[in-house]
Scaffold this active site. Structure first.
Site, short mmCIF file in Angstrom:
data_model
loop_
_atom_site.label_atom_id
_atom_site.label_comp_id
_atom_site.label_asym_id
_atom_site.label_seq_id
_atom_site.Cartn_x
_atom_site.Cartn_y
_atom_site.Cartn_z
N ASN A 1 84.74 128.86 -50.97
CA ASN A 1 85.84 129.20 -51.86
C ASN A 1 86.58 127.91 -52.17
OD1 ASN A 1 88.19 130.09 -53.06
ND2 ASN A 1 88.95 131.20 -51.26
N TRP A 2 86.42 127.42 -53.40
CA TRP A 2 87.03 126.13 -53.76
C TRP A 2 88.52 126.26 -54.07
CZ3 TRP A 2 82.82 123.45 -57.33
CH2 TRP A 2 81.72 123.09 -56.54
N HIS B 1 91.69 138.16 -51.34
CA HIS B 1 91.95 137.03 -50.43
C HIS B 1 93.44 137.05 -50.05
CE1 HIS B 1 92.51 132.95 -49.00
NE2 HIS B 1 91.20 132.90 -48.81
N GLU C 1 89.21 137.58 -42.44
CA GLU C 1 89.90 136.29 -42.46
C GLU C 1 91.29 136.46 -41.87
OE1 GLU C 1 88.06 133.49 -45.55
OE2 GLU C 1 89.67 134.57 -46.51
N SER D 1 89.09 128.39 -41.09
CA SER D 1 88.81 127.14 -40.37
C SER D 1 87.39 127.04 -39.84
CB SER D 1 89.85 126.93 -39.25
OG SER D 1 91.15 126.83 -39.81
N GLY E 1 86.86 127.68 -46.89
CA GLY E 1 87.73 127.03 -47.87
C GLY E 1 87.56 125.52 -47.80
N GLY E 2 88.42 124.88 -47.02
CA GLY E 2 88.47 123.41 -46.95
C GLY E 2 87.11 122.74 -46.78
P1 PGA Z 1 89.67 127.54 -44.67
O1 PGA Z 1 89.89 128.72 -45.73
O2 PGA Z 1 88.18 127.45 -44.42
O3 PGA Z 1 90.19 126.31 -45.38
O4 PGA Z 1 90.43 127.88 -43.45
C1 PGA Z 1 89.17 129.92 -45.59
C2 PGA Z 1 89.45 130.81 -46.77
O5 PGA Z 1 90.58 130.85 -47.27
O6 PGA Z 1 88.53 131.52 -47.24
#
Ligand code: PGA
Length: 253
Positions: A11-12, A97, A169, A215, A236-237
């Site tokens: 997820n960008w 989300h 999440e 994370s 995400g990151g």
């Molecule tokens: P993250 O985000 O991997 O940066 O913790 C996860 C997400 O929001 O799907």
């Protein structure tokens, strides 16, 4: 036990211009070419969907969107519909989300409408649920998730839900570097699967992929993916850089 193909989804969020998105997608397509039975997906911002679709072509990495509006078309300034996402090359769409719930007023009801719209258009919804830190500390995790799942899927039939993907999440784990422990993740995933079995049937519960998000990094991906009820990750990151994300996609190697 049912074999579920793991899905590693990136997820960008609100990152990358069209050129940056194309470049990352190009690098990723090369690095993900042979992912050993793991499905990969990236969800760029709306502006980059069609250009990234062109880069990805029929290659191994699939395209997803981060949101949609539940009507198919009409006077809804600023919104994007499920058929539009399909026409841009999307196969998946992330729905509900926690950032959408927190900053953009999404509720269990709007999430429910969006899941129905995605299914109608032939998109696979990635339906996100998760408790906040306060809710976990107050021992409310399971009741919060129970409500999110029941309301989010309200009115949807067993036959409609075959393409469903879920994502657990925990809000306190998103972007914090503090992932859920394997025990915390497995406990919730097993709970969600048994809830789906109760609401629908065992066959559906066994076939739905439940991703973990929050994370996920190259350092913890293997221990999370080894859990019985974790069928992939929503990232995400660590999805923004092709090298890092390809380490996640290639976790089995
Ligand atoms: P993250 O985000 O991997 O940066 O913790 C996860 C997400 O929001 O799907």
């Amino acid at each position: 036990m049912q074999q579920r193909t793991p899905l590693i989804a990136g997820n960008w969020k609100m990152h990358k211009t069209v050129d940056q998105a194309r470049e990352t997608a190009r690098q990723l397509a090369a690095l993900a070419a042979d992912a050993d039975g793991v499905e990969a997906m990236i969800a760029p911002p709306f502006t980059a969907l069609a250009p990234v679709a062109e880069v990805l072509g029929q290659g191994p990495v699939r395209l997803g969107a981060q949101n949609l509006f539940h009507e198919d078309e009409g006077a809804f300034t600023g919104e994007v519909s499920a058929p539009m996402l399909v026409s841009a090359g999307c196969r998946y769409v992330i729905i509900g989300h926690s950032e959408r719930r927190q900053y953009f007023g999404e509720t269990d009801r709007t999430v429910n409408l969006k899941i129905a719209a995605a299914l109608r258009a032939g998109l696979r919804p990635i339906f996100c649920i998760g408790e906040s830190e306060t809710e976990r500390e107050a021992q409310k995790t399971f009741s919060v998730l129970d409500k999110q799942v029941r309301k989010g899927l309200e009115g949807l039939s067993l036959a409609q839900l075959t393409p469903l993907v879920m994502a657990y999440e925990p809000v306190w784990a998103i972007g914090t570097g503090k992932a859920a422990s394997p025990q915390q993740a497995q406990e919730v995933h097993a709970f969600v699967r048994s809830l789906l079995a109760e609401m629908y049937d065992t066959a559906l519960a066994q076939s739905v992929r439940i991703l973990y998000g929050g994370s996920v990094k190259p350092a913890n991906v293997r221990e999370l993916m080894a859990l019985a009820d974790v069928d992939g990750a929503l990232v995400g990151g660590a999805s923004l850089d092709a090298g890092t994300f390809s380490q996640l996609i290639n976790y089995r190697k």
